[in-house]
Design a protein around this motif. Structure first.
Motif, PDB file in Angstrom:
ATOM      1  N   LYS A  10       0.831  -1.210   0.000  1.00 64.20           N
ATOM      2  CA  LYS A  10       0.000   0.000   0.000  1.00 64.20           C
ATOM      3  C   LYS A  10       0.867   1.262   0.000  1.00 64.20           C
ATOM      4  O   LYS A  10       0.552   2.238  -0.675  1.00 64.20           O
ATOM      5  N   GLU A  11       1.956   1.236   0.754  1.00 65.56           N
ATOM      6  CA  GLU A  11       2.866   2.377   0.771  1.00 65.56           C
ATOM      7  C   GLU A  11       3.500   2.583  -0.607  1.00 65.56           C
ATOM      8  O   GLU A  11       3.625   3.711  -1.078  1.00 65.56           O
ATOM      9  N   ALA A  12       3.880   1.487  -1.246  1.00 63.80           N
ATOM     10  CA  ALA A  12       4.468   1.577  -2.581  1.00 63.80           C
ATOM     11  C   ALA A  12       3.445   2.106  -3.590  1.00 63.80           C
ATOM     12  O   ALA A  12       3.775   2.931  -4.448  1.00 63.80           O
ATOM     13  N   GLN A  13       2.193   1.652  -3.476  1.00 64.73           N
ATOM     14  CA  GLN A  13       1.139   2.145  -4.365  1.00 64.73           C
ATOM     15  C   GLN A  13       0.925   3.646  -4.174  1.00 64.73           C
ATOM     16  O   GLN A  13       0.712   4.375  -5.143  1.00 64.73           O
ATOM     17  N   ALA A  14       0.980   4.100  -2.933  1.00 63.44           N
ATOM     18  CA  ALA A  14       0.826   5.533  -2.660  1.00 63.44           C
ATOM     19  C   ALA A  14       1.964   6.323  -3.301  1.00 63.44           C
ATOM     20  O   ALA A  14       1.750   7.421  -3.821  1.00 63.44           O
ATOM     21  N   MET A  15       3.160   5.751  -3.285  1.00 64.55           N
ATOM     22  CA  MET A  15       4.306   6.417  -3.914  1.00 64.55           C
ATOM     23  C   MET A  15       4.107   6.515  -5.428  1.00 64.55           C
ATOM     24  O   MET A  15       4.438   7.530  -6.038  1.00 64.55           O
ATOM     25  N   ILE A  16       3.546   5.473  -6.027  1.00 68.31           N
ATOM     26  CA  ILE A  16       3.270   5.486  -7.466  1.00 68.31           C
ATOM     27  C   ILE A  16       2.238   6.558  -7.794  1.00 68.31           C
ATOM     28  O   ILE A  16       2.401   7.328  -8.749  1.00 68.31           O
ATOM     29  N   GLU A  17       1.184   6.636  -6.993  1.00 63.79           N
ATOM     30  CA  GLU A  17       0.146   7.643  -7.227  1.00 63.79           C
ATOM     31  C   GLU A  17       0.707   9.057  -7.095  1.00 63.79           C
ATOM     32  O   GLU A  17       0.369   9.942  -7.883  1.00 63.79           O
ATOM     33  N   GLU A  18       1.564   9.256  -6.112  1.00 65.90           N
ATOM     34  CA  GLU A  18       2.195  10.567  -5.927  1.00 65.90           C
ATOM     35  C   GLU A  18       3.059  10.926  -7.138  1.00 65.90           C
ATOM     36  O   GLU A  18       3.038  12.052  -7.619  1.00 65.90           O
ATOM     37  N   ALA A  19       3.797   9.948  -7.642  1.00 68.59           N
ATOM     38  CA  ALA A  19       4.634  10.177  -8.817  1.00 68.59           C
ATOM     39  C   ALA A  19       3.783  10.508 -10.042  1.00 68.59           C
ATOM     40  O   ALA A  19       4.124  11.396 -10.829  1.00 68.59           O
ATOM     41  N   LYS A  20       2.649   9.812 -10.193  1.00 67.22           N
ATOM     42  CA  LYS A  20       1.745  10.096 -11.315  1.00 67.22           C
ATOM     43  C   LYS A  20       1.238  11.531 -11.253  1.00 67.22           C
ATOM     44  O   LYS A  20       1.159  12.216 -12.283  1.00 67.22           O
ATOM     45  N   LEU A  21       0.877  11.981 -10.055  1.00 68.92           N
ATOM     46  CA  LEU A  21       0.393  13.355  -9.899  1.00 68.92           C
ATOM     47  C   LEU A  21       1.481  14.363 -10.251  1.00 68.92           C
ATOM     48  O   LEU A  21       1.213  15.375 -10.905  1.00 68.92           O
ATOM     49  N   LYS A  22       2.697  14.098  -9.815  1.00 67.82           N
ATOM     50  CA  LYS A  22       3.813  15.000 -10.130  1.00 67.82           C
ATOM     51  C   LYS A  22       4.043  15.075 -11.635  1.00 67.82           C
ATOM     52  O   LYS A  22       4.265  16.149 -12.184  1.00 67.82           O
ATOM     53  N   VAL A  23       3.996  13.922 -12.302  1.00 65.51           N
ATOM     54  CA  VAL A  23       4.191  13.885 -13.754  1.00 65.51           C
ATOM     55  C   VAL A  23       3.075  14.664 -14.443  1.00 65.51           C
ATOM     56  O   VAL A  23       3.327  15.430 -15.384  1.00 65.51           O
ATOM     57  N   ALA A  24       1.847  14.503 -13.972  1.00 66.22           N
ATOM     58  CA  ALA A  24       0.719  15.225 -14.569  1.00 66.22           C
ATOM     59  C   ALA A  24       0.901  16.730 -14.422  1.00 66.22           C
ATOM     60  O   ALA A  24       0.634  17.494 -15.362  1.00 66.22           O
ATOM     61  N   VAL A  25       1.371  17.177 -13.264  1.00 69.37           N
ATOM     62  CA  VAL A  25       1.613  18.603 -13.036  1.00 69.37           C
ATOM     63  C   VAL A  25       2.713  19.107 -13.966  1.00 69.37           C
ATOM     64  O   VAL A  25       2.581  20.162 -14.589  1.00 69.37           O
ATOM     65  N   ILE A  26       3.778  18.335 -14.093  1.00 66.85           N
ATOM     66  CA  ILE A  26       4.886  18.723 -14.965  1.00 66.85           C
ATOM     67  C   ILE A  26       4.409  18.818 -16.409  1.00 66.85           C
ATOM     68  O   ILE A  26       4.714  19.788 -17.113  1.00 66.85           O
ATOM     69  N   GLU A  27       3.649  17.829 -16.847  1.00 67.30           N
ATOM     70  CA  GLU A  27       3.136  17.836 -18.221  1.00 67.30           C
ATOM     71  C   GLU A  27       2.214  19.036 -18.473  1.00 67.30           C
ATOM     72  O   GLU A  27       2.265  19.671 -19.498  1.00 67.30           O
ATOM     73  N   LYS A  28       1.401  19.348 -17.488  1.00 67.19           N
ATOM     74  CA  LYS A  28       0.495  20.484 -17.614  1.00 67.19           C
ATOM     75  C   LYS A  28       1.280  21.798 -17.691  1.00 67.19           C
ATOM     76  O   LYS A  28       0.970  22.668 -18.499  1.00 67.19           O
ATOM     77  N   GLN A  29       2.310  21.902 -16.861  1.00 69.69           N
ATOM     78  CA  GLN A  29       3.149  23.107 -16.891  1.00 69.69           C
ATOM     79  C   GLN A  29       3.869  23.249 -18.211  1.00 69.69           C
ATOM     80  O   GLN A  29       3.967  24.343 -18.765  1.00 69.69           O
ATOM     81  N   GLN A  30       4.355  22.135 -18.739  1.00 71.82           N
ATOM     82  CA  GLN A  30       5.093  22.162 -20.000  1.00 71.82           C
ATOM     83  C   GLN A  30       4.179  22.508 -21.174  1.00 71.82           C
ATOM     84  O   GLN A  30       4.565  23.232 -22.070  1.00 71.82           O
ATOM     85  N   SER A  31       2.973  21.951 -21.167  1.00 75.95           N
ATOM     86  CA  SER A  31       2.057  22.249 -22.267  1.00 75.95           C
ATOM     87  C   SER A  31       1.579  23.689 -22.177  1.00 75.95           C
ATOM     88  O   SER A  31       1.331  24.330 -23.202  1.00 75.95           O
ATOM     89  N   GLY A  32       1.467  24.223 -20.978  1.00 75.75           N
ATOM     90  CA  GLY A  32       1.076  25.624 -20.809  1.00 75.75           C
ATOM     91  C   GLY A  32       2.186  26.566 -21.195  1.00 75.75           C
ATOM     92  O   GLY A  32       1.951  27.656 -21.723  1.00 75.75           O
ATOM     93  N   ALA A  33       3.421  26.158 -20.976  1.00 75.37           N
ATOM     94  CA  ALA A  33       4.575  26.997 -21.294  1.00 75.37           C
ATOM     95  C   ALA A  33       4.819  27.062 -22.796  1.00 75.37           C
ATOM     96  O   ALA A  33       5.327  28.041 -23.312  1.00 75.37           O
ATOM     97  N   SER A  34       4.452  26.004 -23.507  1.00 76.57           N
ATOM     98  CA  SER A  34       4.712  25.982 -24.944  1.00 76.57           C
ATOM     99  C   SER A  34       3.549  26.563 -25.752  1.00 76.57           C
ATOM    100  O   SER A  34       3.633  26.666 -26.953  1.00 76.57           O
ATOM    101  N   ALA A  35       2.479  26.920 -25.076  1.00 74.79           N
ATOM    102  CA  ALA A  35       1.301  27.441 -25.801  1.00 74.79           C
ATOM    103  C   ALA A  35       1.440  28.916 -26.111  1.00 74.79           C
ATOM    104  O   ALA A  35       2.175  29.646 -25.629  1.00 74.79           O
TER     105      ALA A  35
END
Length: 67
Positions: free
Chosen positions: A42-67
């Motif tokens: 469960k702890e490992a799954q929580a770490m995966i979910e946290e990483a997914k959220l970070k990646v989503a934020v990074i992707e959103k920032q990058q797509s906003g920066a290139s627009a």
């Protein structure tokens, strides 16, 4: 949650599984190992979910920066 890395948690989970597969492990010991393993997974799954959220934020920032 403790300060172990995802990889350490994965290794720990595998070690617990190996112990559970030992036919000489008592029922009481098996229950303790199962509980420990479930917590670790469960702890490992929580770490995966946290990483997914970070990646989503990074992707959103990058797509906003290139627009």
């Amino acid at each position: 949650m403790n300060n172990k890395t995802f990889e350490e948690k994965l290794t720990e989970s595998k070690a617990i599984l190996e112990k559970l597969m030992n036919p000489e492990v008592t029922l009481e010991e098996s229950v303790k190992l199962y509980e420990e393993g479930l917590s670790t997974v469960k702890e490992a799954q929580a770490m995966i979910e946290e990483a997914k959220l970070k990646v989503a934020v990074i992707e959103k920032q990058q797509s906003g920066a290139s627009a």
